[in-house]
Enzyme design. Structure first.
Site, PDB file in Angstrom:
ATOM      1  N   SER A  21       0.799  -1.226   0.000  1.00 53.64           N
ATOM      2  CA  SER A  21       0.000   0.000   0.000  1.00 53.64           C
ATOM      3  C   SER A  21       0.831   1.276   0.000  1.00 53.64           C
ATOM      4  O   SER A  21       0.354   2.307  -0.451  1.00 53.64           O
ATOM      5  CB  SER A  21      -0.968  -0.006   1.181  1.00 53.64           C
ATOM      6  OG  SER A  21      -0.270  -0.169   2.387  1.00 53.64           O
TER       7      SER A  21
ATOM      8  N   HIS B 111      -5.174  -3.617  -2.891  1.00 51.07           N
ATOM      9  CA  HIS B 111      -4.819  -2.731  -4.014  1.00 51.07           C
ATOM     10  C   HIS B 111      -4.656  -3.487  -5.329  1.00 51.07           C
ATOM     11  O   HIS B 111      -4.330  -2.888  -6.352  1.00 51.07           O
ATOM     12  CB  HIS B 111      -3.527  -1.968  -3.693  1.00 51.07           C
ATOM     13  CG  HIS B 111      -3.654  -1.106  -2.472  1.00 51.07           C
ATOM     14  ND1 HIS B 111      -4.262   0.128  -2.504  1.00 51.07           N
ATOM     15  CD2 HIS B 111      -3.302  -1.325  -1.192  1.00 51.07           C
ATOM     16  CE1 HIS B 111      -4.246   0.647  -1.289  1.00 51.07           C
ATOM     17  NE2 HIS B 111      -3.676  -0.219  -0.466  1.00 51.07           N
TER      18      HIS B 111
ATOM     19  N   LYS C 158     -11.804   0.197  -2.289  1.00 50.47           N
ATOM     20  CA  LYS C 158     -10.798   0.870  -3.119  1.00 50.47           C
ATOM     21  C   LYS C 158     -11.275   0.892  -4.573  1.00 50.47           C
ATOM     22  O   LYS C 158     -12.176   1.648  -4.877  1.00 50.47           O
ATOM     23  CB  LYS C 158      -9.438   0.240  -2.868  1.00 50.47           C
ATOM     24  CG  LYS C 158      -8.977   0.706  -1.477  1.00 50.47           C
ATOM     25  CD  LYS C 158      -7.781   0.097  -0.900  1.00 50.47           C
ATOM     26  CE  LYS C 158      -7.558   0.764   0.469  1.00 50.47           C
ATOM     27  NZ  LYS C 158      -6.844  -0.069   1.430  1.00 50.47           N
TER      28      LYS C 158
HETATM   29  C1  PLP Z   1      -6.934  -0.157   2.854  1.00 54.12           C
HETATM   30  C2  PLP Z   1      -6.314  -1.439   3.209  1.00 54.12           C
HETATM   31  C3  PLP Z   1      -6.968  -2.334   4.066  1.00 54.12           C
HETATM   32  C4  PLP Z   1      -8.210  -1.966   4.818  1.00 54.12           C
HETATM   33  O1  PLP Z   1      -9.330  -2.008   4.015  1.00 54.12           O
HETATM   34  P1  PLP Z   1     -10.620  -1.188   4.476  1.00 54.12           P
HETATM   35  O2  PLP Z   1     -11.724  -1.804   3.726  1.00 54.12           O
HETATM   36  O3  PLP Z   1     -10.360   0.227   4.132  1.00 54.12           O
HETATM   37  O4  PLP Z   1     -10.737  -1.383   5.960  1.00 54.12           O
HETATM   38  C5  PLP Z   1      -6.398  -3.570   4.267  1.00 54.12           C
HETATM   39  N1  PLP Z   1      -5.242  -3.902   3.679  1.00 54.12           N
HETATM   40  C6  PLP Z   1      -4.580  -3.070   2.864  1.00 54.12           C
HETATM   41  C7  PLP Z   1      -3.302  -3.509   2.225  1.00 54.12           C
HETATM   42  C8  PLP Z   1      -5.093  -1.802   2.615  1.00 54.12           C
HETATM   43  O5  PLP Z   1      -4.418  -0.955   1.840  1.00 54.12           O
END
Ligand code: PLP
Length: 387
Positions: free
Chosen positions: A182, A210, A240
């Site tokens: 991330s 991602h 996302k």
């Molecule tokens: C954003 C993210 C999460 C969390 O996901 P949410 O649905 O926003 O709680 C988990 N793992 C990674 C790698 C992320 O970037």
């Protein structure tokens, strides 16, 4: 007794002194490549809305229709009163998308990771976790009570060394990794990880937060793009590229049935709202039907890559393998200055700094909906700032 909360003042002073203080920035418009912030339009280069679906009319309409049909809330936990027909549809759609037997939807990706990790390993077990894994993978590991070893980032040799030393001392072993990291945007060496898991009899949990929507012909993620068919625990988010809210675990029917009985972050919380569920369902349909969104995103990456190559003062953190780009432009103070300059120019691309990451960087994220002109604006600003 009135002094019981005074420690908060002292803690805040420490946070300020370390330059770690952060506060949220208000966005006052619909999710898009240009948003209204601090009284002006800003070019958005920090959103996870990679395919532009969070503002898509079809997702909005699906959310409205589901709200009309089911109301605003799920009214209970999934095992009591909150299991809607929509949830079942979404879970089937995720399983079909990920080509797994089954899937389970959680209230967020964060909770999906906590729940899955703490359910599949315990005190007698071992977790091998990439040092750069997302915070929720690390907290899930702590919550599980298993012994946790952090292996060097994307380093198969280090992972193998730890497995050789520690695997035989534990009952079960779980290897955890982000597929697309991330903060740096690099991709994990999943084929090598799967080989080691096979050799040492380990489970593997991948976080496709991602990767989903972006990698693979149908946008199913890195696992699909790499052609991996071995058993695997696939976690991801609906928040996302899919433009909604919620998380999921996809895997074998047995695993999912087990999680329904043992993942406390799924059992003891309210089901996902009808609006979020319907928006995610629509997004999964669009992601598979409209590969042109992915093509536009990868094309934007190529344009940015070429432009960055002409700016000497910038060192990309990795080989620009994804829509997340980390640029090293100096120490924490210099990085904050660059971010501030970009902001004055109407570009939102914030500095990410310790303790979130080991070294400060400007973290850019690209969207399918960015135009070539917008990317050139960013490049021109970076160039003039660093000159
Ligand atoms: C954003 C993210 C999460 C969390 O996901 P949410 O649905 O926003 O709680 C988990 N793992 C990674 C790698 C992320 O970037």
């Amino acid at each position: 007794m009135t002094h019981a909360y005074e420690w908060i003042d002292r803690s805040m002073q420490t946070i300020h002194q370390a330059h770690w203080y952060r506060s949220p920035q208000v966005v006052a418009s619909r999710a898009d490549d240009v948003v209204h912030m601090a009284g002006r339009d800003m070019l958005m280069f920090a959103s996870n809305n990679y395919l532009g679906l969070a503002g898509d009319r079809r997702l909005i309409d699906a959310a409205i229709a589901a709200t009309e049909t089911y109301g605003t809330g799920a009214t209970g936990s999934r095992l009591v009163s909150g299991h809607l027909a929509l949830h079942a549809q979404l879970e089937q759609a995720i399983a079909a998308f990920k080509q797994t037997e089954a899937a389970l939807v959680f209230s967020s990706g964060y909770l999906a990771n906590l729940g899955a990790i703490a359910a599949v390993v315990g005190a007698r077990d071992l977790i091998l976790s990439d040092t750069y894994n997302h915070a929720c993978l690390k907290q899930g590991a702590t919550l599980s009570g298993a012994k946790v070893i952090h292996y060097a980032h994307n380093d198969l040799e280090d992972l193998a060394t730890h497995l050789a030393q520690h695997r035989h001392l534990h009952r079960r072993c779980l290897i955890t990794t982000d597929t697309v990291f991330s903060m740096d945007g690099d991709v994990c060496p999943l084929l090598g990880i799967m080989d080691l898991a096979d050799r040492y009899n380990c489970m593997v949990l991948v976080d496709e937060a991602h990767g989903t929507g972006v990698f693979g012909d149908r946008g199913a993620g890195v696992v699909n793009a790499m052609g991996i068919h071995q058993p695997l625990i696939q976690v991801g988010t609906l928040s996302k590229a899919l433009g909604s809210l919620g998380g999921y675990v996809a895997g074998s029917a047995q695993l999912i049935d087990f999680l329904r009985n043992r993942a406390s972050t799924w059992i003891y919380t309210t089901g996902l709202s009808p609006a979020d569920t319907a928006a995610a369902l629509k997004a999964i349909e669009i992601v598979q039907k409209e590969p042109q969104r992915r093509e536009a995103l990868w094309n934007n990456l190529a344009i940015l890559k070429q432009g960055l190559g002409t700016i000497k003062a910038i060192a990309p953190n990795s080989d620009l393998a994804s829509q997340i780009i980390a640029l090293k432009v100096g120490d924490t103070e210099q990085t904050l200055k660059v971010a501030e300059y970009l902001k004055q120019q109407g570009i939102f691309a914030p500095a990410i700094r310790p303790p979130t990451v080991p070294t400060a960087r400007i973290r850019l994220t690209l969207m399918a909906t960015h135009t070539t002109a917008q990317i050139h604006t960013l490049l021109t600003c970076l160039k003039s700032c660093l000159a």
